[in-house]
Design an enzyme around this catalytic site. Structure first.
Site, PDB file in Angstrom:
ATOM      1  N   ASN A   6       0.698  -1.073  -0.073  1.00 39.74           N
ATOM      2  CA  ASN A   6       0.017  -0.137   0.046  1.00 39.74           C
ATOM      3  C   ASN A   6       0.804   1.365  -0.020  1.00 39.74           C
ATOM      4  O   ASN A   6       1.574   1.483   0.966  1.00 39.74           O
ATOM      5  CB  ASN A   6      -1.007   0.075   1.233  1.00 39.74           C
ATOM      6  CG  ASN A   6      -2.029   1.221   1.305  1.00 39.74           C
ATOM      7  OD1 ASN A   6      -1.792   1.960   0.371  1.00 39.74           O
ATOM      8  ND2 ASN A   6      -2.565   1.402   2.540  1.00 39.74           N
ATOM      9  N   HIS A  85      -9.650   0.038   5.375  1.00 38.35           N
ATOM     10  CA  HIS A  85      -8.335   0.367   6.247  1.00 38.35           C
ATOM     11  C   HIS A  85      -8.407   1.162   7.189  1.00 38.35           C
ATOM     12  O   HIS A  85      -9.368   2.048   7.424  1.00 38.35           O
ATOM     13  CB  HIS A  85      -7.344   1.084   5.070  1.00 38.35           C
ATOM     14  CG  HIS A  85      -5.939   0.868   5.717  1.00 38.35           C
ATOM     15  ND1 HIS A  85      -5.339   1.926   6.188  1.00 38.35           N
ATOM     16  CD2 HIS A  85      -4.830   0.276   5.269  1.00 38.35           C
ATOM     17  CE1 HIS A  85      -4.141   1.741   6.604  1.00 38.35           C
ATOM     18  NE2 HIS A  85      -3.778   0.678   6.142  1.00 38.35           N
ATOM     19  N   GLU A 133      -5.026  -6.017  11.078  1.00 41.31           N
ATOM     20  CA  GLU A 133      -4.173  -4.492  11.332  1.00 41.31           C
ATOM     21  C   GLU A 133      -4.632  -3.869  12.574  1.00 41.31           C
ATOM     22  O   GLU A 133      -5.224  -2.838  12.718  1.00 41.31           O
ATOM     23  CB  GLU A 133      -4.264  -3.616   9.993  1.00 41.31           C
ATOM     24  CG  GLU A 133      -3.662  -4.110   8.807  1.00 41.31           C
ATOM     25  CD  GLU A 133      -3.355  -3.233   7.868  1.00 41.31           C
ATOM     26  OE1 GLU A 133      -2.290  -3.104   7.486  1.00 41.31           O
ATOM     27  OE2 GLU A 133      -4.168  -2.472   7.607  1.00 41.31           O
TER      28      GLU A 133
END
Length: 214
Positions: A6, A85, A133
């Site tokens: 990313n 995200h 994450e």
């Protein structure tokens, strides 16, 4: 193992990183995708690397100024997209709608989540993959596989309890081959990383180090 790089909004050369990723992928046989800014999707796709959008919006064609239309991302060469995200969080209903948008455009999907409980919730929506994450570790250089390996194993168990066909990726702090193999040993089938490659003086060398253990 799948590797998704990313580029966020880092001041890197997206074509240089994409070219390096394509070369390392070709040489190693490891699947590597690059997720650039939306404006750079076509330039990155033109290198021949697997290209992902960083986000697509939960919209169809219409009056949606400022949105990233899934079909437009696909037209620019994207074959996949990240969703939810930690730096672009969505409500669950919007994740579901964005998954529908990605499906319309035939984009592969990876939905990010902060912890195992959220992994279970988003896995139930039917993405192609999910990624755990912890936001506090993003950009720190300390991988979750070292900081709290139970997060990864619990995320894998959470996804399997909902749909055992949805692979779990591991993100946050990934930068070395040791980090990648540690994630693999904990049950992850891919990794997400950003600064370890996007901020590297030599992106190709960074990627070669990452995939060397494989």
């Amino acid at each position: 193992m799948k590797v998704v790089v990313n580029l966020k909004a880092y001041p890197c050369n997206p074509v240089e990183v994409a070219t390096a990723a394509r070369e390392v992928s070709d040489e190693s046989g490891v699947a590597i995708a690059v997720a650039p800014q939306a404006a750079h999707l076509q330039r990155v796709a033109d290198t021949g690397v697997e290209t992902w959008a960083q986000h697509v919006s939960a919209v169809e064609h219409g009056s949606h100024t400022g949105s990233t239309l899934a079909e437009a991302a696909a037209d620019a060469g994207a074959t996949g997209t990240l969703l939810n995200h930690s730096e672009r969080r969505l409500k669950l209903a919007d994740i579901d709608a964005a998954l529908d948008a990605a499906e319309r455009a035939d984009l592969e999907t990876c939905v990010c989540a902060n912890d195992p409980d959220q992994i279970g919730a988003v896995a139930a929506l039917g993405p192609d993959a999910v990624a755990v994450e912890p936001p506090e570790l993003i950009g720190t250089g300390t991988p979750v596989s070292k900081a709290d390996p139970d997060i990864v194993t619990d995320a894998v168990a959470a996804a399997e309890s909902v749909d055992d066909s949805v692979p779990v990726y591991c993100g946050a702090g990934i930068s070395t081959g040791e980090d990648l193999t540690a994630a693999q040993d904990l049950g992850a089938e891919g990794v997400l990383l950003a600064s370890g490659v996007a901020k590297a003086d030599d992106p190709k060398a960074a990627l070669e180090d990452l995939v060397a253990p494989l």
